[in-house]
Design a protein around this motif. Structure first.
Motif, PDB file in Angstrom:
ATOM      1  N   VAL A  60     -38.452  31.354  28.322  1.00 34.64           N
ATOM      2  CA  VAL A  60     -37.420  32.378  28.456  1.00 34.64           C
ATOM      3  C   VAL A  60     -37.081  32.993  27.106  1.00 34.64           C
ATOM      4  N   ILE A 212     -37.405  31.928  37.665  1.00 31.45           N
ATOM      5  CA  ILE A 212     -37.241  33.285  37.129  1.00 31.45           C
ATOM      6  C   ILE A 212     -37.318  34.304  38.254  1.00 31.45           C
ATOM      7  N   PHE A 217     -34.031  35.627  34.267  1.00 34.07           N
ATOM      8  CA  PHE A 217     -34.130  34.829  33.046  1.00 34.07           C
ATOM      9  C   PHE A 217     -32.815  34.122  32.720  1.00 34.07           C
ATOM     10  N   THR A 220     -32.162  31.319  35.072  1.00 37.78           N
ATOM     11  CA  THR A 220     -33.039  30.187  34.782  1.00 37.78           C
ATOM     12  C   THR A 220     -32.515  29.390  33.596  1.00 37.78           C
TER      13      THR A 220
END
Length: 766
Positions: A60, A212, A217, A220
């Motif tokens: 990420v 995701i 993002f 997550t």
């Protein structure tokens, strides 16, 4: 995009095995009491989860950094190097600190470990904001490309190193905790933690991709934060009954005094360097077979880590009964390092997964065995020495990708890069054949056989470009570029993947938006150079044209596809910039009448969402003059998911008040502007085009008996009569969110595909 994955867990340099379910309830050589075994199993769980989180954070963070600072090889290298440097620094510094605390009564190391994991969880909240702040600050400085990378690199370092150092510190701290709880069973604690961490990293190569897709993002990252907090709370609860205790003092033995100490450190450095350098080469070797989507890179990393895990599990079992490895293992490393020469050969037809397993798993499996063996041997359970050994390995892991990406691959083929990287292991593998070496005849024969196989692999191995009888190959730090074919069948391949063809569609990307302006155009920008057809067509209008291309070698092949390429490039009206297109938009202050974008296929390519997102369109709109037009083409054949098209359509709808769309035989042309786009006929558009532009449009459309105007009119009219609307595209998938940097709908799709297949299955059976 490359897209190369290196983490504190993805390396042959981290943390280790054994759970009772793996068949080895003991940490050291003896059987542990039930209570001790239960506590040791908790460490396995902690490091399994932390290994998962490590891959999640790195994946990420890398994408967030790319969105803020550019999708360039330099930026990817900066992020990964900073990540690894932080791990090594944290491991070394925490080991030194633990050595300094030796003999002092202090809080239980397990509580210190819990605090460390809690702090790591905070990174999930703070790093994204740090990156956004860094980009905003950089926007206020008129930096050159080199200066931008320098300042951005410093900012990335400041943003990541403290958190990565905490990640690296967990290994020595956990070793100290094991030493406090079970002092007699700590000798192989590094390999135990290493295997647990790598096992978690294997899961981390794929599960975050699903997260995701479902959460974005930032969502997550919240999962990662929750996992770190869970580790911290569990470790604190486990430490409730532990009184303050002294860290066991270790005899201060310099590495030179450890039997083979300097040699061990050298081998750890070499293993990190060669394995991570080979990972860069493997990505190029296997891209022609796996493609450029995120799941392809996850497959490579997954096999890499699974091989490492198997090797470390084998080491754990082996080391409970033995202490001296066979000398054959070093020769086998060289042989396995050369296997991709055959496994990735285009002349061998096997399943792509078998190619990957044969080419990668053997080498990483051996390093999964060797790395914890060397660290255990060097440290003997001492956290300080383990930190030094781990940091040495990390230094190699930092330099490996830099060596491969910026030195070897720009100068030589993937085949020769693998040979160069395997050569040190060939030399080490020869050591057992020295006359004075105490090597058994069977082992000598095995070493000779392994080296003979290595020579054969070097002789028969072929590169992907060898499948083309006529071709031109250029290499740089970003990619290997192949130009091949003749006439209208010429092809452009980047890392073996086809990018574009010679087609009038790419000419329309230039002529339609320029002719649709309500004024005479002053200049234009094309993002993604490709074969240069759109750049050449824009140039035919006699206006200044800027092209932005990520891969330096691509514009150098312009003349291969267009005989007048050198003349066009030499024109004072032409300007080619090697940079990430989006970063260029955010960095420049130049205004344009037309910006045309044709991202490389497939639409699902890793990193491609950054050229389809609302944030990208917002940056493009800021660089357009009033009434200027953004032209975006996307593939929209039957093979393209309507969900992806709907996500892009919604992003355009949210970014431009006026959008028109036209279909061709392979995709959709979008025109976006802040002013109404005139509805002109093909005849009207032709009347607004200079004669050189009309001739360019008709170049590949002429039929027997045609004149230039007829051919150009026919092509324009065919496009204009197929106008569609954003509402129709959005209606095809009404619940699809807009494509944004946080929700890259086009790149992460596997869960969606599974759901679609399930619905089709249920429909067939009901």
């Amino acid at each position: 995009m490359d897209n190369r994955r290196t983490t504190r867990s993805s390396l042959p340099c981290l943390r280790a095995h054994n759970f009772s379910t793996l068949g080895e309830p003991e940490l050291g050589h003896g059987i542990l009491p039930r209570e001790s075994r239960r506590r040791v199993n908790w460490y396995f769980i902690f490091f399994f989860i932390s290994g998962f989180c490590s891959v999640l954070y790195e994946l990420v963070w890398l994408r967030l950094a790319m969105a803020q600072f550019g999708v360039t090889t330099a930026m990817v290298s900066i992020v990964l190097s900073v990540f690894m440097a932080g791990l090594g620094l944290g491991s070394w510094a925490s080991g030194r600190w633990l050595d300094a605390q030796a003999g002092r009564r202090t809080i239980p190391a397990l509580r210190l470990y819990a605090l460390t994991e809690l702090l790591i969880g905070m990174s999930g909240l703070l790093v994204p904001y740090a990156f956004v702040l860094g980009r905003r600050l950089l926007e206020h400085f008129g930096l050159s490309s080199l200066g931008y990378y320098g300042v951005a690199g410093v900012w990335v370092g400041v943003s990541l190193i403290p958190w990565c150092a905490l990640m690296g510190a967990t290994v020595p701290v956990a070793m100290a905790a094991i030493a406090q709880m079970i002092p007699a069973e700590s000798r192989r604690s590094f390999s135990y933690l290493y295997t647990a961490n790598v096992a978690g990293a294997v899961v981390g190569t794929h599960v975050p991709l699903f997260l995701i897709e479902l959460l974005g993002f930032r969502g997550t990252l919240k999962v990662g934060i929750a996992c770190n907090c869970l580790i911290a709370v569990s470790a604190l609860l486990l430490s409730r009954n532990l009184p303050p205790s002294a860290i066991k003092p270790a005899a201060v033995i310099p590495s030179a005094a450890i039997p083979g100490g300097n040699k061990i450190l050298a081998l750890l450095f070499l293993s990190g360097l060669t394995c991570m350098a080979m990972e860069v080469v493997w990505v190029r070797c296997y891209t022609p077979y796996f493609g450029t989507v995120v799941y392809a890179f996850a497959s490579i990393l997954g096999v890499y880590l699974l091989g490492t895990l198997i090797g470390s599990v084998v080491y754990r079992r082996w080391s409970s009964h033995r202490s001296e490895e066979s000398p054959v293992i070093w020769a086998l490393l060289a042989t396995c390092g050369l296997l991709p020469l055959v496994a990735a050969s285009p002349f061998i037809h096997v399943h792509q997964l078998l190619r990957l397993v044969v080419g990668v798993a053997g080498f990483t499996g051996l390093l999964g065995f060797i790395t914890p063996m060397l660290v255990d041997r060097f440290s003997a359970g001492d956290p300080g020495k383990a930190g030094m050994a781990y940091a040495t390995n990390v230094v190699g892991c930092i330099l490996g990708p830099l060596l491969a990406g910026f030195v070897l691959l720009p100068l030589m083929s993937e085949r020769w890069a693998l040979i160069v990287l395997s050569f040190p292991w060939l030399v080490i593998g020869l050591a057992p054949l020295r006359p004075q070496a105490p090597t058994r005849p069977v082992a000598r024969a095995a070493v000779c056989a392994s080296l003979a196989i290595s020579v054969c692999l070097m002789a028969v191995g072929k590169g992907y470009e060898d499948r083309f009888s006529e071709h031109v190959v250029l290499r740089d730090a970003t990619a290997t570029v192949i130009a091949t074919g003749t006439g209208m069948d010429k092809k452009l391949l980047v890392n073996g993947y086809g990018i574009t063809n010679l087609t009038t569609i790419t000419k329309l990307m230039a002529h339609v938006p320029l002719a649709s302006l309500d004024r005479r155009p002053q200049d234009a920008l094309v993002i993604c150079f490709g074969m240069g057809t759109t750049f050449r067509s824009l140039h035919s209008w006699g206006i200044p044209v800027t092209a932005v291309e990520l891969v330096p070698s691509v514009p150098r092949l312009f003349t291969y596809y267009h005989s007048d390429g050198d003349t066009v490039l030499a024109s004072p009206l032409s300007h080619v910039v090697i940079d990430d297109g989006r970063r260029y938009l955010e960095r420049t202050r130049q205004q344009y009448d037309v910006i045309t974008v044709d991202p490389p296929p497939p639409m699902q390519a890793a990193g491609s969402s950054l050229l389809y997102s609302e944030e990208f369109y917002r940056a493009a709109r800021q660089r357009l003059r009033r009434g200027g037009i953004l032209q975006q083409w996307i593939a929209a054949t039957s093979a393209v998911d309507p969900v992806d098209v709907a996500a892009v359509a919604r992003a355009l709808h949210n970014s431009f008040p006026y959008v028109r769309t036209f279909a061709d035989e392979f995709g959709m042309h979008f025109l976006g502007s802040d002013q109404p786009i005139p509805n002109r006929s093909a005849q009207d558009l032709l009347a607004r085009m200079p004669a050189s532009a009309v001739a360019d449009l008709a170049e590949w459309e002429l039929r027997p008996g045609d004149n230039i105007m007829d051919a150009a009119y026919r092509r324009l009219n065919a496009l204009l009569t197929r106008e569609s609307s954003l509402d129709q595209m959005i209606a095809a998938s009404p619940h699809t969110p807009s494509l944004t940097d946080d929700r890259p709908v086009n790149e992460y799709y596997i869960v969606r595909k599974w759901v679609q297949r399930w619905h089709r299955f249920m429909a067939r059976h009901h």
